[in-house]
Design a protein around this motif. Sequence first.
Motif, short mmCIF file in Angstrom:
data_model
loop_
_atom_site.label_atom_id
_atom_site.label_comp_id
_atom_site.label_asym_id
_atom_site.label_seq_id
_atom_site.Cartn_x
_atom_site.Cartn_y
_atom_site.Cartn_z
N GLU A 52 3.95 -19.21 -39.74
CA GLU A 52 2.49 -18.85 -39.62
C GLU A 52 1.50 -19.67 -40.66
O GLU A 52 0.52 -20.06 -40.44
CB GLU A 52 2.30 -17.37 -39.75
N PHE A 53 2.22 -19.70 -41.84
CA PHE A 53 1.20 -20.25 -42.91
C PHE A 53 1.44 -21.89 -42.80
O PHE A 53 0.11 -22.32 -42.85
CB PHE A 53 2.11 -20.05 -44.33
N CYS A 54 2.45 -22.33 -42.18
CA CYS A 54 2.35 -23.82 -41.73
C CYS A 54 1.24 -24.10 -41.09
O CYS A 54 0.39 -25.10 -41.06
CB CYS A 54 3.54 -24.15 -41.35
N ARG A 55 1.05 -23.30 -39.94
CA ARG A 55 0.07 -23.48 -38.73
C ARG A 55 -1.30 -23.34 -39.34
O ARG A 55 -2.07 -24.17 -39.14
CB ARG A 55 0.21 -22.41 -37.64
N LEU A 56 -1.49 -22.27 -40.38
CA LEU A 56 -2.76 -22.20 -40.90
C LEU A 56 -3.22 -23.53 -41.83
O LEU A 56 -4.35 -23.97 -41.71
CB LEU A 56 -2.79 -21.04 -41.77
#
Length: 117
Positions: free
Chosen positions: A28-32
């Motif tokens: 999720e963080f990578c996408r953000l």
Amino acid sequence: MVRRLSERERIEILIMIDYGYRARTQLEFCRLFNNKYPNREPITRSTVSKIAQKFLKVGHARDQPRRLQENPHLPTRQVAANNGIVQSSVLKYLKLYKWHPYKVVLVQELNEDDLDL
């Protein structure tokens, strides 16, 4: 060539993943992060993991000084490529420690017919 993350970007990564709470998964963080910075090369989950581990280990997000390979037979270009730095930096380090790069050049060859002294 992969552009390294700046210290500011690393700190932002630690803040964005809510480091103390682990509220987001690494994916999720990578996408953000990748959506926030579309013009930079995307980061991966392993990058996030390495930054978090480094923060736990050393308490900051700065780069550690790099160590040059300790192989005296490599050319300065190869040392630079292996360590991700430019050749002029390798030459500066050599000069700093008063080492001199040299290239062995064989100019004579011994034959079986040569005299033994």
